[in-house]
Design a protein around this motif. Sequence first.
Motif, PDB file in Angstrom:
ATOM      1  N   GLU A   1      11.564  41.399   5.462  1.00 12.99           N
ATOM      2  CA  GLU A   1      10.837  40.299   4.818  1.00 12.99           C
ATOM      3  C   GLU A   1      10.983  38.992   5.599  1.00 12.99           C
ATOM      4  O   GLU A   1      10.017  38.238   5.751  1.00 12.99           O
ATOM      5  CB  GLU A   1      11.305  40.115   3.377  1.00 12.99           C
ATOM      6  CG  GLU A   1      10.474  39.115   2.606  1.00 12.99           C
ATOM      7  CD  GLU A   1      10.842  39.046   1.131  1.00 12.99           C
ATOM      8  OE1 GLU A   1       9.994  38.592   0.353  1.00 12.99           O
ATOM      9  OE2 GLU A   1      11.962  39.455   0.759  1.00 12.99           O
TER      10      GLU A   1
ATOM     11  N   ASP B   1       2.249  36.980  -1.563  1.00  9.00           N
ATOM     12  CA  ASP B   1       3.245  37.446  -2.531  1.00  9.00           C
ATOM     13  C   ASP B   1       2.904  38.838  -3.051  1.00  9.00           C
ATOM     14  O   ASP B   1       3.790  39.681  -3.205  1.00  9.00           O
ATOM     15  CB  ASP B   1       3.366  36.458  -3.692  1.00  9.00           C
ATOM     16  CG  ASP B   1       3.988  35.131  -3.273  1.00  9.00           C
ATOM     17  OD1 ASP B   1       4.561  35.043  -2.159  1.00  9.00           O
ATOM     18  OD2 ASP B   1       3.867  34.158  -4.045  1.00  9.00           O
ATOM     19  N   GLU B   2       1.633  39.069  -3.322  1.00  5.48           N
ATOM     20  CA  GLU B   2       1.195  40.377  -3.816  1.00  5.48           C
ATOM     21  C   GLU B   2       1.456  41.458  -2.767  1.00  5.48           C
ATOM     22  O   GLU B   2       1.967  42.534  -3.076  1.00  5.48           O
ATOM     23  CB  GLU B   2      -0.292  40.333  -4.165  1.00  5.48           C
ATOM     24  CG  GLU B   2      -0.822  41.641  -4.735  1.00  5.48           C
ATOM     25  CD  GLU B   2      -2.320  41.599  -5.017  1.00  5.48           C
ATOM     26  OE1 GLU B   2      -2.914  42.693  -5.100  1.00  5.48           O
ATOM     27  OE2 GLU B   2      -2.894  40.502  -5.140  1.00  5.48           O
TER      28      GLU B   2
ATOM     29  N   LYS C   1       7.439  45.896  -0.357  1.00  3.50           N
ATOM     30  CA  LYS C   1       8.828  46.082  -0.790  1.00  3.50           C
ATOM     31  C   LYS C   1       8.958  47.332  -1.658  1.00  3.50           C
ATOM     32  O   LYS C   1       9.877  48.133  -1.479  1.00  3.50           O
ATOM     33  CB  LYS C   1       9.315  44.851  -1.567  1.00  3.50           C
ATOM     34  CG  LYS C   1      10.751  44.989  -2.039  1.00  3.50           C
ATOM     35  CD  LYS C   1      11.204  43.782  -2.840  1.00  3.50           C
ATOM     36  CE  LYS C   1      12.661  43.965  -3.277  1.00  3.50           C
ATOM     37  NZ  LYS C   1      13.103  42.865  -4.143  1.00  3.50           N
TER      38      LYS C   1
ATOM     39  N   LYS D   1       5.156  42.247  -2.369  1.00  5.74           N
ATOM     40  CA  LYS D   1       5.614  43.057  -3.507  1.00  5.74           C
ATOM     41  C   LYS D   1       5.250  44.534  -3.281  1.00  5.74           C
ATOM     42  O   LYS D   1       6.071  45.431  -3.516  1.00  5.74           O
ATOM     43  CB  LYS D   1       4.970  42.527  -4.797  1.00  5.74           C
ATOM     44  CG  LYS D   1       5.382  43.243  -6.050  1.00  5.74           C
ATOM     45  CD  LYS D   1       4.695  42.635  -7.265  1.00  5.74           C
ATOM     46  CE  LYS D   1       4.999  43.446  -8.504  1.00  5.74           C
ATOM     47  NZ  LYS D   1       4.257  42.950  -9.667  1.00  5.74           N
TER      48      LYS D   1
END
Length: 188
Positions: A40, A14-15, A21, A18
């Motif tokens: 993604e 997730d990190e 993105k 992020k």
Amino acid sequence: MKSSKKKLSAEDRDELLKILKGRFEKNMKRHKSLKWTDVEAKLDANAEKLWSLSEMEISGGEPDVVGYDKKADEYIFYDCSAETPKGRRSICYDAEALESRKEHKPKNSAIEMAAAMGIELLTEEQYRELQELGEFDLKTSSWVKTPVAVRELGGALFCDRRYDQVFLYHNGAESYYAARGFRGALRV
């Protein structure tokens, strides 16, 4: 962000997504017609490639999408850090070059580091494509994939940008400098 066994923890995944993105949205000129949601989705389906992107990020490469290959249905990532990635400097070209050094050996080589990360060194052509997207390696230089004929004679190639020009040079493959590393490419 720590990785193990070529798969990221949910938190690290997730990190990283992020970070990727944010970089994607900040640098739309690198990939004008592409959508993050499509990128993604590809990354979600390729845990090992996401791990490789994490390795690129950890070593200072700041990977970003620079293209899409329609035929292969793959997104292309390059290291887009302003200078050659900090965690990949002071290395010679390959294992043969590393073995040939009798003293003052560097810790690793570009080819072996890239393989361990699951990425490829940029070719000269890819390096020049990257330079169309911005100005990179104004103070550093990057090993590039060297033709077999050059390598068999003991040499290796590297590039940098000086005087608003991209230059290709040669050096002994066993040489290493604090300002020379390598940039990688990954297809997802």
